[in-house]
Design a protein around this motif. Sequence first.
Motif, PDB file in Angstrom:
ATOM      1  N   VAL A   1      -2.334  16.727   1.744  1.00 20.57           N
ATOM      2  CA  VAL A   1      -3.254  15.650   1.964  1.00 20.57           C
ATOM      3  C   VAL A   1      -2.781  14.357   1.409  1.00 20.57           C
ATOM      4  N   ARG A   2      -2.529  13.346   2.173  1.00 24.71           N
ATOM      5  CA  ARG A   2      -2.467  12.175   1.328  1.00 24.71           C
ATOM      6  C   ARG A   2      -3.417  11.163   0.996  1.00 24.71           C
ATOM      7  N   THR A   3      -3.293  10.453   0.052  1.00 23.09           N
ATOM      8  CA  THR A   3      -4.111   9.375  -0.432  1.00 23.09           C
ATOM      9  C   THR A   3      -3.399   8.063  -0.175  1.00 23.09           C
ATOM     10  N   GLU A   4      -4.011   6.877  -0.109  1.00 21.72           N
ATOM     11  CA  GLU A   4      -3.611   5.589   0.071  1.00 21.72           C
ATOM     12  C   GLU A   4      -3.824   4.870  -1.205  1.00 21.72           C
TER      13      GLU A   4
ATOM     14  N   PRO B   1     -10.766   5.935  -7.096  1.00 23.18           N
ATOM     15  CA  PRO B   1     -11.211   6.278  -5.832  1.00 23.18           C
ATOM     16  C   PRO B   1     -12.121   4.879  -5.373  1.00 23.18           C
ATOM     17  N   MET B   2     -11.813   4.311  -4.202  1.00 21.92           N
ATOM     18  CA  MET B   2     -12.221   3.331  -3.489  1.00 21.92           C
ATOM     19  C   MET B   2     -13.419   3.815  -2.280  1.00 21.92           C
ATOM     20  N   ARG B   3     -12.826   4.625  -1.247  1.00 26.45           N
ATOM     21  CA  ARG B   3     -13.749   5.136  -0.176  1.00 26.45           C
ATOM     22  C   ARG B   3     -12.825   6.332   0.342  1.00 26.45           C
ATOM     23  N   ASP B   4     -13.517   7.070   1.093  1.00 26.87           N
ATOM     24  CA  ASP B   4     -13.004   8.209   1.320  1.00 26.87           C
ATOM     25  C   ASP B   4     -12.575   8.016   2.968  1.00 26.87           C
ATOM     26  N   LYS B   5     -11.755   8.784   3.527  1.00 29.13           N
ATOM     27  CA  LYS B   5     -11.440   8.548   5.116  1.00 29.13           C
ATOM     28  C   LYS B   5     -11.834   9.829   5.767  1.00 29.13           C
ATOM     29  N   GLU B   6     -12.874  10.483   5.364  1.00 30.01           N
ATOM     30  CA  GLU B   6     -13.309  11.764   6.066  1.00 30.01           C
ATOM     31  C   GLU B   6     -13.553  11.398   7.730  1.00 30.01           C
ATOM     32  N   GLY B   7     -14.502  10.266   7.755  1.00 27.57           N
ATOM     33  CA  GLY B   7     -14.918  10.018   8.942  1.00 27.57           C
ATOM     34  C   GLY B   7     -13.959   8.713   9.251  1.00 27.57           C
ATOM     35  N   LYS B   8     -12.779   8.908   9.797  1.00 28.32           N
ATOM     36  CA  LYS B   8     -11.873   8.054  10.086  1.00 28.32           C
ATOM     37  C   LYS B   8     -12.493   6.864  10.944  1.00 28.32           C
ATOM     38  N   GLN B   9     -12.223   5.673  10.580  1.00 22.24           N
ATOM     39  CA  GLN B   9     -12.830   4.580  11.003  1.00 22.24           C
ATOM     40  C   GLN B   9     -12.075   4.100  12.626  1.00 22.24           C
ATOM     41  N   ASP B  10     -13.012   3.924  13.433  1.00 23.45           N
ATOM     42  CA  ASP B  10     -12.719   3.589  14.735  1.00 23.45           C
ATOM     43  C   ASP B  10     -12.179   2.130  14.921  1.00 23.45           C
ATOM     44  N   TYR B  11     -11.063   1.756  14.874  1.00 28.75           N
ATOM     45  CA  TYR B  11     -10.798   0.319  14.943  1.00 28.75           C
ATOM     46  C   TYR B  11     -10.870  -0.192  16.412  1.00 28.75           C
ATOM     47  N   ARG B  12     -11.098   0.552  17.145  1.00 22.42           N
ATOM     48  CA  ARG B  12     -11.212   0.260  18.667  1.00 22.42           C
ATOM     49  C   ARG B  12     -10.023  -0.638  19.097  1.00 22.42           C
ATOM     50  N   PHE B  13      -8.662  -0.362  18.935  1.00 22.70           N
ATOM     51  CA  PHE B  13      -7.630  -1.132  19.356  1.00 22.70           C
ATOM     52  C   PHE B  13      -7.679  -1.409  20.747  1.00 22.70           C
TER      53      PHE B  13
ATOM     54  N   ASP C   1       1.049  -1.180   0.125  1.00 18.46           N
ATOM     55  CA  ASP C   1      -0.082  -0.068  -0.162  1.00 18.46           C
ATOM     56  C   ASP C   1       0.884   1.283  -0.062  1.00 18.46           C
ATOM     57  N   ALA C   2       0.492   2.095  -0.902  1.00 17.19           N
ATOM     58  CA  ALA C   2       1.479   3.363  -0.980  1.00 17.19           C
ATOM     59  C   ALA C   2       0.616   4.713  -0.574  1.00 17.19           C
ATOM     60  N   ASN C   3       1.457   5.375   0.495  1.00 18.78           N
ATOM     61  CA  ASN C   3       0.861   6.815   0.690  1.00 18.78           C
ATOM     62  C   ASN C   3       1.352   7.912   0.181  1.00 18.78           C
ATOM     63  N   VAL C   4       0.589   8.571  -0.535  1.00 15.80           N
ATOM     64  CA  VAL C   4       1.321   9.671  -1.492  1.00 15.80           C
ATOM     65  C   VAL C   4       0.681  11.083  -1.291  1.00 15.80           C
ATOM     66  N   SER C   5       1.523  11.988  -1.317  1.00 14.58           N
ATOM     67  CA  SER C   5       0.812  13.305  -1.316  1.00 14.58           C
ATOM     68  C   SER C   5       2.067  14.332  -1.809  1.00 14.58           C
TER      69      SER C   5
ATOM     70  N   ILE D   1      -7.369  18.021  -2.507  1.00 11.91           N
ATOM     71  CA  ILE D   1      -7.058  16.485  -2.478  1.00 11.91           C
ATOM     72  C   ILE D   1      -7.934  15.903  -1.256  1.00 11.91           C
ATOM     73  N   LEU D   2      -8.714  14.781  -1.441  1.00  6.17           N
ATOM     74  CA  LEU D   2      -9.255  14.165  -0.418  1.00  6.17           C
ATOM     75  C   LEU D   2      -8.457  13.164   0.305  1.00  6.17           C
ATOM     76  N   ASN D   3      -8.665  13.071   1.393  1.00  9.27           N
ATOM     77  CA  ASN D   3      -7.955  11.871   2.132  1.00  9.27           C
ATOM     78  C   ASN D   3      -8.743  10.373   2.024  1.00  9.27           C
ATOM     79  N   GLU D   4      -8.323   9.981   0.939  1.00  4.08           N
ATOM     80  CA  GLU D   4      -8.966   8.794   0.629  1.00  4.08           C
ATOM     81  C   GLU D   4      -8.185   7.499   0.246  1.00  4.08           C
ATOM     82  N   THR D   5      -8.891   6.260  -0.087  1.00  2.09           N
ATOM     83  CA  THR D   5      -8.364   5.253  -0.396  1.00  2.09           C
ATOM     84  C   THR D   5      -8.537   4.965  -1.899  1.00  2.09           C
TER      85      THR D   5
END
Length: 557
Positions: A275-278, A325-337, A261-265, A309-313
Motif C-alpha cells: 500500500v502506498r502513501t503520498e 499524517p495529513m489525511r487518509d485516502k480510504e474514501g477516495k475523493q471523486d474529482y468528477r473529471f 509529491d512522492a509516492n512510496v511503498s 500501512i494506510l493509504n494516506e497523504t
Amino acid sequence: MAAPMLCWWCFGRRWVLACIDGGSRHGRGAAIGFTSSRKRGQTSVAQQPLITSQKSRKGEHEWAAVVGLEIHAQISSNSKLFSGSRVHFAAPPNSLVSFFDASLPGTLPVLNRRCVEAAVMTGLALNCHINKKSLFDRKHYFYADLPAGYQITQQRLPIAVNGSLAYSVCVGKKPSRVITKTVRIKQIQLEQDSGKSLHDELRSQTLIDLNRAGVGLLEVVLEPDMSCGEEAATAVRELQLILQALGTSRANMAEGQLRVDANVSVHHPGEPLGVRTEVKNLNSAKFLAKAIDSEIERQIHELENGREILNETRSFDYKLGCTMPMRDKEGKQDYRFMPEPNLPPLLLYDTESLPSGTDPQQVINIDWIRERLPELPSETRERLIQQYGMLPEQSFALLNEVGLLEFFQNVIKETRAEPKKVTSWVLNIFLGFLKQQNLAVNESPVTPSSLAELLNLLDRKAISSTAAKQVFEELWRSEGKTPSQIVSEKQLELMQDQEALEQACHTVMEGHPQVVMDVKRGNPRAINKLIGLVRKATLSRADPTAIKEILERKLSP
C-alpha cells in the motif's frame, strides 16, 4: 523494464540498505545504495528502532521499496495559463488577479501560446511522444484558494506521454565511477496552479492570496522506477537542470517553482506491491531524499510490528526528520473529471501535417521547436569532459551550482592557464570560499576577469602557488583591487634575481650543515627541508623548482 529495488537486510545488529538493480538496464545486482548502521534498541528522532520476531521466516528481513514522483514545475511565462495577468514572485497579495483568475461569471479562458510551447519543448527534451491532439478537463474539488471550485488540467489526453529521464549517480569510494539510470515518464500535462492560503495562527484565521491562481504548471509524472531517496533527489535535480537549460521553468524550489509529491511503498521481493502513501509538497532535493528514506523506514517498522500501512497523504517535518499524517485516502475523493467546455481540443502539427499556407503564428510546429532545442545538461557534461579533460564528477559539480558553469567559461576565455588548472581553482578554491560564506555565484566579490588575471600571473610564474592563494584571499576581502595591484603592494612577486637566490641557498646550506649531510647521505626528504628553509628566508617569493635546481647543483659531488 525492470525497476531497481531498495532492499533492507538485517545482519546481526546491523541494518543494511542497498539499491539493487533489477538486471534489465545496468547489470544484475548492482548496488548503489547506502548503509544504515542503526542498531536494534537505538532510538531516533524520526522513528523507533526496527523490531522483528526471534523466529523469522526466510527472507523476512528483505524489503524492496518503490518510489514514484509527481513534479509540478511553474512555467516561465510573463502571463498566466488562461489569462493576461502578470506572473511575478513576491508581488503584493491579490495584486495580480484578473476577473478570470477570480472566477467571476462570464469570463472565459484564453490559452497562453508560450505555455504550450514550453510543454512541447520539455516533452521533446524528455524523449516523450507529443500528442498532436490533447484535451483539457475540469478537476473538481473545493478549497478556499480555488475560486472556480475546479482546476483546468489534462487528465484524459495530456500533451506529452511515454518519455524517459536519464540521471547519473556517483557510487563507490571513487567518485569518478558513475552509473546512469533511467526513470520512465508517464505523462506531462498542462494545468493551472491554485492560489495560496496564508494561515495566521495568532489570529486563528486564514487569508487567501490569488496571485498564484491560474499560473501555468507542467505536471511531470514519473513512474515508480526509483527505490530510495538519493535516486529520487538526483532525478529531480537532473529534471531541474533540464528545465533551466530549456528556459521552460526557472525551477527555483525555494520560491515554490518546483514542488514534488512522492509516492512510496515497500514489499517483499516477489510479492505484490504494498500500500502506498503520498508525501506532499517537498520543496528541496535534500528534504525529498530524507522524507522518502524516512517513510521507507517507517513503513518497514510498521509492517515488521504487524501493523498495516494506510493509504494516506503525509507531510515531512524537517525538524523531526520524519513524515506526519495529513489525511487518509480510504474514501477516495471523486474529482468528477469532465471535459472543459470552454476550451476546444489543442491541435499541434509537424512539418508533414502542417497545412499549406498556414500562418506560423497561428499554429505550433513540433519539428520547428525540436530544431531549436538547446544543449541539454547531459550533452554539456560530455562536452566538458571531452573539451577540457575533466573528470565526470567535476562536470557534475560545475552544472549543479547555479551560475558556476558560466563563471568557469568566462575565466577560460580570459586566461592562458591550462583548463585543468582553471577547473581546480574554480571547484576547489572559488567554490570553497562560496560555501564558507554561504554565497551564490552571482554574489561573489571575485569576478571571472580577476580570477583569470590571477591565473595568468601564476601561469607565467610571476607568483608562486602560495602567493596566488594569498592574492585570492585579498581579492575576496578587497573589492576594486586587481591581482597585479595586490601582488605589487604585498611584494609577492617571485624573485627574478638569480644571484640573490643563489646567495639565499648558500646561506641556508651554511646555517644547516646537518641537513646538508643528510642530503649527501641519500635522505630524499632532507632536500625538501632545505627548499622550505630557502622559501622561508625569501618570504615565499622564490620558485621551488628554481631553488631545487640550485641546491642539487651545489650539493652534487
